[in-house]
Design an enzyme around this catalytic site. Structure first.
Site, PDB file in Angstrom:
ATOM      1  N   ASN A  89       0.806  -1.235   0.000  1.00 20.84           N
ATOM      2  CA  ASN A  89       0.000   0.000   0.000  1.00 20.84           C
ATOM      3  C   ASN A  89       0.832   1.274   0.000  1.00 20.84           C
ATOM      4  OD1 ASN A  89      -2.363   1.857   0.847  1.00 20.84           O
ATOM      5  ND2 ASN A  89      -0.920   2.012   2.556  1.00 20.84           N
ATOM      6  N   TYR A 153       3.617   9.775 -11.350  1.00 21.89           N
ATOM      7  CA  TYR A 153       2.690   8.988 -10.528  1.00 21.89           C
ATOM      8  C   TYR A 153       1.848   8.058 -11.412  1.00 21.89           C
ATOM      9  CZ  TYR A 153      -0.971   7.915  -7.082  1.00 21.89           C
ATOM     10  OH  TYR A 153      -1.844   7.274  -6.241  1.00 21.89           O
ATOM     11  N   SER A 156       3.816   5.206 -12.764  1.00 21.15           N
ATOM     12  CA  SER A 156       4.207   4.236 -11.715  1.00 21.15           C
ATOM     13  C   SER A 156       3.037   3.304 -11.401  1.00 21.15           C
ATOM     14  CB  SER A 156       4.695   4.947 -10.447  1.00 21.15           C
ATOM     15  OG  SER A 156       3.633   5.517  -9.706  1.00 21.15           O
ATOM     16  N   ILE A 186      -9.057   9.968  -2.382  1.00 24.39           N
ATOM     17  CA  ILE A 186      -9.422   9.527  -1.029  1.00 24.39           C
ATOM     18  C   ILE A 186      -8.774  10.495  -0.033  1.00 24.39           C
ATOM     19  CG2 ILE A 186      -9.225   7.622   0.643  1.00 24.39           C
ATOM     20  CD1 ILE A 186     -10.844   6.849  -1.911  1.00 24.39           C
TER      21      ILE A 186
HETATM   22  N1  LIG Z   1      -5.306   9.288  -1.211  1.00 26.36           N
HETATM   23  C1  LIG Z   1      -5.625   9.149  -2.492  1.00 26.36           C
HETATM   24  O1  LIG Z   1      -6.325   9.999  -3.077  1.00 26.36           O
HETATM   25  C2  LIG Z   1      -5.172   7.922  -3.250  1.00 26.36           C
HETATM   26  C3  LIG Z   1      -5.818   7.609  -4.448  1.00 26.36           C
HETATM   27  C4  LIG Z   1      -5.408   6.499  -5.170  1.00 26.36           C
HETATM   28  C5  LIG Z   1      -4.401   5.705  -4.690  1.00 26.36           C
HETATM   29  N2  LIG Z   1      -3.776   6.013  -3.529  1.00 26.36           N
HETATM   30  C6  LIG Z   1      -2.684   5.149  -3.079  1.00 26.36           C
HETATM   31  O2  LIG Z   1      -2.949   4.688  -1.779  1.00 26.36           O
HETATM   32  C7  LIG Z   1      -1.726   4.366  -1.128  1.00 26.36           C
HETATM   33  C8  LIG Z   1      -1.742   4.961   0.270  1.00 26.36           C
HETATM   34  O3  LIG Z   1      -1.787   6.373   0.155  1.00 26.36           O
HETATM   35  P1  LIG Z   1      -2.530   7.327   1.201  1.00 26.36           P
HETATM   36  O4  LIG Z   1      -3.427   8.175   0.416  1.00 26.36           O
HETATM   37  O5  LIG Z   1      -3.045   6.559   2.345  1.00 26.36           O
HETATM   38  O6  LIG Z   1      -1.280   8.266   1.610  1.00 26.36           O
HETATM   39  P2  LIG Z   1      -0.631   8.670   2.997  1.00 26.36           P
HETATM   40  O7  LIG Z   1      -1.669   9.029   3.987  1.00 26.36           O
HETATM   41  O8  LIG Z   1       0.390   9.689   2.632  1.00 26.36           O
HETATM   42  O9  LIG Z   1       0.094   7.329   3.449  1.00 26.36           O
HETATM   43  C9  LIG Z   1       1.191   6.843   2.723  1.00 26.36           C
HETATM   44  C10 LIG Z   1       1.865   5.752   3.517  1.00 26.36           C
HETATM   45  O10 LIG Z   1       2.979   5.262   2.759  1.00 26.36           O
HETATM   46  C11 LIG Z   1       4.112   5.178   3.623  1.00 26.36           C
HETATM   47  N3  LIG Z   1       5.355   5.324   2.893  1.00 26.36           N
HETATM   48  C12 LIG Z   1       5.661   6.202   1.907  1.00 26.36           C
HETATM   49  N4  LIG Z   1       6.934   6.024   1.517  1.00 26.36           N
HETATM   50  C13 LIG Z   1       7.449   5.014   2.285  1.00 26.36           C
HETATM   51  C14 LIG Z   1       8.712   4.392   2.354  1.00 26.36           C
HETATM   52  N5  LIG Z   1       9.736   4.736   1.558  1.00 26.36           N
HETATM   53  N6  LIG Z   1       8.874   3.401   3.250  1.00 26.36           N
HETATM   54  C15 LIG Z   1       7.862   3.024   4.067  1.00 26.36           C
HETATM   55  N7  LIG Z   1       6.640   3.579   4.038  1.00 26.36           N
HETATM   56  C16 LIG Z   1       6.446   4.570   3.154  1.00 26.36           C
HETATM   57  C17 LIG Z   1       3.910   6.308   4.636  1.00 26.36           C
HETATM   58  O11 LIG Z   1       4.607   5.965   5.816  1.00 26.36           O
HETATM   59  P3  LIG Z   1       5.737   6.837   6.533  1.00 26.36           P
HETATM   60  O12 LIG Z   1       5.473   8.265   6.220  1.00 26.36           O
HETATM   61  O13 LIG Z   1       5.623   6.450   7.969  1.00 26.36           O
HETATM   62  O14 LIG Z   1       6.998   6.329   5.947  1.00 26.36           O
HETATM   63  C18 LIG Z   1       2.394   6.238   4.855  1.00 26.36           C
HETATM   64  O15 LIG Z   1       2.103   5.281   5.844  1.00 26.36           O
HETATM   65  C19 LIG Z   1      -0.620   4.896  -2.036  1.00 26.36           C
HETATM   66  O16 LIG Z   1      -0.050   3.835  -2.763  1.00 26.36           O
HETATM   67  C20 LIG Z   1      -1.345   5.851  -2.967  1.00 26.36           C
HETATM   68  O17 LIG Z   1      -0.713   5.989  -4.209  1.00 26.36           O
HETATM   69  C21 LIG Z   1      -4.148   7.104  -2.787  1.00 26.36           C
END
Ligand SMILES: NC(=O)c1ccc[n+]([C@@H]2O[C@H](COP(=O)([O-])OP(=O)(O)OC[C@H]3O[C@@H](n4cnc5c(N)ncnc54)[C@H](OP(=O)(O)O)[C@@H]3O)[C@@H](O)[C@H]2O)c1
Length: 255
Positions: A89, A153, A156, A186
């Site tokens: 994730n 993005y 990827s 989200i």
């Molecule tokens: N929010 C949206 O609109 C949306 C839409 C489509 C898809 N997504 C996808 O959903 C997933 C989760 O995103 P989110 O929206 O929940 O974002 P978020 O709140 O920013 O959470 C991202 C998570 O990824 C972790 N992370 C990032 N780089 C890392 C690294 N190098 N090593 C370990 N952990 C890492 C962060 O942990 P730390 O900061 O503790 O390292 C955090 O727990 C992502 O893959 C994103 O692309 C999100």
């Protein structure tokens, strides 16, 4: 949907979709290895999990997925002795078109959103073959549809979707399923991490809402159950799929 006694690695467990997914997994009866870099935030996830289901274990693994993939597997096996589910994730985003984006941005995004997934999955798959387990990748509607100014993005996540489908084919004969959840916008911390203030983020969400057929953005609690479903035996005949959780955004077309 039950995950009784299953052991799941969930990356990006310290925030947003990953933190919520940990909670839903323990409610379904799984034990989780919650991976992230920010220990204070990981501890909050562990507290929420303990509250949600005190009989499930939540192992905290402070790790950078671009460097520490072997450590994630070692610590999970040392604690639980098996791995049934991998939820890839963790992810980051970045703004920029082909005019602004550069190779450094591309490499940075690919390191986190794709190369780490490739490497961690490679290390976990032998354990999943033993457990007849599965992988759920958190991709995006941006893997399937094209949006300007998010070039690194989008590509990827497109790479991740192809990875999901190829590995699903490779692993099907071994009894291992591989799927992705593809959310649209989200509410989370992802934009704040690239510098958006609360006010700017509120505007981004407001602007984005009408691009979803349902006229609104989504919440993390609307994504986590889809991940639980795909990881559970209820999805026993589903592999190689991109499961949209997008309020109909993928169907939208300007006219
Ligand atoms: N929010 C949206 O609109 C949306 C839409 C489509 C898809 N997504 C996808 O959903 C997933 C989760 O995103 P989110 O929206 O929940 O974002 P978020 O709140 O920013 O959470 C991202 C998570 O990824 C972790 N992370 C990032 N780089 C890392 C690294 N190098 N090593 C370990 N952990 C890492 C962060 O942990 P730390 O900061 O503790 O390292 C955090 O727990 C992502 O893959 C994103 O692309 C999100």
């Amino acid at each position: 949907m039950k995950l009784d006694g299953k052991v799941a690695i969930i990356t990006g467990a310290s925030s947003g979709i990953g933190a919520e997914t940990c909670k839903h997994f323990v409610i379904a009866g799984a034990h989780v290895a919650a991976v992230g870099r920010n220990l204070a935030n990981l501890k909050q996830t562990a507290e929420a999990c303990a509250k949600a289901n005190p009989s499930s274990k939540c192992l905290l693994i402070q790790a950078d997925i671009t460097k520490d993939t072997q450590k994630i597997v070692n610590e999970t096996i040392a604690e639980f002795g098996k791995i049934d589910i991998l939820v890839n994730n963790a992810g980051i985003t970045a703004n920029g078109s082909i005019l602004e984006a550069d190779l450094q941005q591309l490499d940075n995004i690919f390191d986190t959103n794709f190369r780490s997934v490739f490497q961690l999955t490679k290390l976990v798959v032998p354990h999943l073959i033993k457990s007849k387990g599965n992988v759920v990748n958190v991709s995006s509607v941006a893997g399937l549809r094209s949006f300007p100014n998010f070039l690194s993005y989008c590509i990827s996540k497109a790479a991740l979707d192809q990875f999901t489908k190829c590995v699903a084919l490779e692993m099907a004969p071994h009894g291992v399923r591989v799927n992705s959840v593809n959310p649209a916008m989200i509410v989370s911390n992802i934009y704040k991490k690239i510098g958006a203030t609360d006010e700017e983020y509120a505007k981004i969400l407001e602007r984005s809402a009408p691009s979803h057929a349902m006229g609104r953005v989504g919440e993390v609690h609307e994504v986590a159950p889809a991940i639980v479903f795909l990881a559970s035996d209820s999805a026993s005949f589903i592999t190689g799929t991109q499961f949209l959780v997008d309020g109909g955004k993928n169907c939208m077309c300007p006219r």
